[in-house]
Design an enzyme around this catalytic site. Structure first.
Site, PDB file in Angstrom:
ATOM      1  N   HIS A   1      58.966 106.757  23.478  1.00  0.00           N
ATOM      2  CA  HIS A   1      59.795 106.567  21.870  1.00  0.00           C
ATOM      3  C   HIS A   1      59.674 105.187  20.717  1.00  0.00           C
ATOM      4  O   HIS A   1      59.375 104.147  21.927  1.00  0.00           O
ATOM      5  CB  HIS A   1      61.155 106.297  22.377  1.00  0.00           C
ATOM      6  CG  HIS A   1      61.977 106.819  20.692  1.00  0.00           C
ATOM      7  ND1 HIS A   1      62.076 105.923  19.558  1.00  0.00           N
ATOM      8  CD2 HIS A   1      62.969 107.765  21.223  1.00  0.00           C
ATOM      9  CE1 HIS A   1      63.465 106.474  19.136  1.00  0.00           C
ATOM     10  NE2 HIS A   1      63.929 108.018  19.289  1.00  0.00           N
TER      11      HIS A   1
ATOM     12  N   CYS B   1      67.816 112.222  18.418  1.00  0.00           N
ATOM     13  CA  CYS B   1      66.467 112.943  17.573  1.00  0.00           C
ATOM     14  C   CYS B   1      65.552 113.458  19.008  1.00  0.00           C
ATOM     15  O   CYS B   1      64.901 114.046  18.839  1.00  0.00           O
ATOM     16  CB  CYS B   1      65.690 111.573  17.036  1.00  0.00           C
ATOM     17  SG  CYS B   1      65.637 109.880  18.226  1.00  0.00           S
TER      18      CYS B   1
END
Length: 480
Positions: A315, A288
C-alpha cells in the site's frame, strides 16, 4: 501502408474523436446518459483518450473497433429519448458488426437494444450532497461530482464543511482543488467567492461552512434539504459519532468513507449494495483495499470456491504516516514514510466478510506501506476447492470484467510492462494483472492493482447513488 496513409488514418480518427465530444457532452448534460467503450468512460475525455479507448477494444475481442464504426452508434444514441443510464457503444458496435453490414439498420438496432431506457420516466429530482471534510478523498469526490454537473445531474454537491476558517483558508482550499500532485490539474475552473464563503467550480456553487463539529451546522440556512452527508474525516466511525450528522437540520443520511464499527453496514459497490435498504440512514463504503479485493474474491469464490487464503497489501503511504521519523501511536508508522517500507496491520481481509459473508474466517491479511504516493497492490494467495490453471483463471476473470455485474469494478490487463504509476486515475475498484497470475493444482496467487484514492472514490459515488435511489442501468445487458 505508406507514411501518407498512416497520417491520413490518424487524421480521420482524430476528426471523428473531435466530432464525438459535443455529442458526448450533450448526452450527459441534457439526458444524464454516460457513454463508455468497453467500460472506458468518454465523459470529458480528450480526443486522444477517445482514440485510446477504441484501441483497447482489440485487447478484449481480438479485433479493432474503428471510430468510423462506432460513430454511427453515438449518432443514433443522440437521437433516442433515453435518460439516466450508462451505454457501452463499444459493445453495441462490436455485436452489430459481427452480424450486420448495413449501416441503415443501426438506428433500429439501437432502439431495440436500449428499449429498457427509451421514454423512461422516473424520479429525476436532484439530491443534495454535503462533503464533511476536504482531504484526499473529499477533494476527489468533489471532482467526480463536479464533472457530472448539468441540468440532468441528480447528485448535487451543495456544501463542504471544514474546521478552521482562518484568513486565506478559502483560497488555499480552492488551490488544493485546482492542483493535485498525484492526479493533476482540475478539469475546469475554480472561482472563490470570499464574500459568501463559497467556491464556484464549473458553474457549481459550493457553500463552504466552517464548524468544529456536526452539531454546529444548520444546513437549511443554506437551502440544503434531505442531504446525504459524506463524512471523509475518519474521526467518527460508529453509530453514535456519525449519528451527529443526522441530528443536523437538512440532513437525511450519512455515508462514511472508511470502515465502520459496530452494526453499520460496510458496502462494496458492485458486491453487496443491494443490502442498502431505504431506511438505512448510516452506511460505510468500507476501505479502498476491501473495495479492491472483494469483487475479485467474489468472482473467484463463485466459480472455483475459496477454501482459505491470505491477502498481502502493498500500500502507498498515507497522510496518517510521518514524513520524517517522529512519534506515532501505532507501531512502526512513526518512521519516515518516503524512506521506508513499513509493515503494518490491515483489517481488509476480515472486512471482506462483511460484504461477502461466505468468506468469513477464511482469510488472513497484512500490509506493507511503501514509498509511493498512490496506487497500491493486493496479492491474493488462495487455496481453492478445485484444480485450476493460469489460463482458466485469467480467461474467467477477463470474462467477468467484460460481461458481468462486476464489469464496473474489475478491470483486466494483459500488459507485461504495467507499473503502479500507469494506473493513477483508474476508475475501477481493482485492476487484475493477468500476467502475474500463478496457479498450481488448487493454489493460486493473484495480483490486483488499485488506485487507492481515485478508484475508491468512484466506488463511493456508486454507494451514494444507491443510498439516494439514483442508480443508472448499464446497457447492453449480457454478453456481446
Amino acid at each position: 501502408m505508406s507514411a501518407d496513409k498512416h497520417l491520413q488514418s490518424w487524421q480521420e480518427r482524430f476528426e471523428l474523436a473531435e466530432a464525438m465530444q459535443p455529442l458526448l457532452g450533450k448526452l450527459y448534460r441534457n439526458q444524464g446518459v454516460e457513454v463508455v467503450v468497453y467500460g472506458r468512460p468518454l465523459l470529458s475525455a480528450s480526443t486522444i483518450e477517445i482514440i485510446k479507448a477504441h484501441r483497447l477494444v482489440r485487447r478484449h475481442v481480438g479485433d479493432k473497433l474503428r471510430l468510423r464504426e462506432s460513430f454511427p452508434f453515438l449518432e443514433a444514441l443522440s437521437k433516442l429519448d433515453v435518460k439516466h443510464c450508462k451505454v457501452d457503444i463499444g459493445k453495441l458496435a462490436v455485436k452489430y458488426w459481427r452480424n450486420h453490414q448495413d449501416i441503415d439498420e443501426i438506428e433500429a438496432y439501437m432502439a431495440h437494444e436500449l428499449k429498457e431506457v427509451i421514454h423512461h420516466t422516473g424520479d429525476t429530482a436532484p439530491r443534495d450532497v454535503v462533503l464533511y471534510g476536504f482531504g484526499r478523498i473529499g477533494r476527489l469526490l468533489a471532482r467526480l461530482l463536479i464533472e457530472r454537473s448539468g441540468k440532468s445531474n441528480r447528485l448535487r454537491l451543495r456544501a463542504i464543511v471544514l474546521r478552521g476558517g482562518r484568513k486565506g483558508d478559502l483560497e488555499k482550499r480552492a488551490s488544493l482543488l485546482r492542483r493535485d500532485s498525484v492526479h493533476g490539474p482540475f478539469n475546469g475552473s475554480v472561482e472563490v467567492d470570499t464574500d459568501n464563503n463559497a467556491l464556484i467550480a464549473n458553474g457549481t456553487y459550493i457553500q463552504v461552512i466552517y464548524a468544529d463539529g456536526p452539531s454546529e451546522v444548520d444546513y437549511t440556512k443554506y437551502g440544503i434539504e434531505r442531504a446525504l452527508v459524506v463524512d471523509n474525516t475518519g474521526i467518527w466511525k460508529d453509530e453514535a459519532g456519525l449519528g451527529q450528522h443526522l441530528a443536523c437540520p437538512g440532513v437525511e443520511k450519512a455515508l462514511l468513507t472508511a470502515p465502520a464499527k459496530g452494526d453499520i453496514k460496510n458496502i462494496v459497490f458492485g458486491v453487496n449494495e443491494d443490502d442498502i435498504l431505504p431506511n438505512d440512514l448510516i452506511v460505510s463504503a468500507a476501505s479502498c483495499t476491501t473495495n479492491a479485493i472483494t469483487p475479485v474474491l467474489k468472482a473467484i469464490h463463485d466459480e472455483f470456491g475459496i477454501e482459505n487464503g491470505h491477502v498481502e497489501t502493498i500500500h502507498s503511504y498515507t497522510n496518517d504516516q510521518n514524513l520524517i521519523d517522529n512519534y506515532h501511536s501505532a507501531d512502526r508508522r512513526g518512521r519516515s514514510a518516503p524512506l521506508n517500507m513499513v509493515i503494518t496491520e490491515t483489517g481488509a481481509a476480515k472486512a471482506v466478510a462483511k460484504a461477502l459473508p461466505a468468506l468469513k474466517g477464511r482469510l488472513t491479511g497484512n500490509a506493507i506501506r511503501v514509498p509511493t504516493p498512490n496506487v497500491s497492490l493486493a496479492i491474493l494467495s488462495l487455496n481453492l476447492n478445485r484444480e485450476v490453471s493460469k489460463d482458466s483463471v485469467n480467461d474467467y476473470i477477463r470474462h467477468v470484467s467484460l460481461h458481468s455485474g462486476l464489469q464496473n469494478q474489475i478491470d483486466y490487463t494483459e500488459s507485461t510492462e504495467i507499473v503502479s504509476s500507469d494506473l493513477v486515475g483508474s476508475r475501477y475498484a481493482g485492476v487484475f494483472d493477468s500476467q502475474a497470475t500463478i496457479a498450481e493444482d488448487k493454489r493460486v496467487t493473484l495480483y490486483v492493482w488499485y488506485d487507492n484514492e481515485f478508484g475508491y472514490s468512484c466506488q463511493v459515488v456508486g454507494v451514494m447513488q444507491k443510498m439516494l435511489g439514483l442508480q443508472y442501468p448499464s446497457l447492453p445487458l449480457g454478453d456481446d
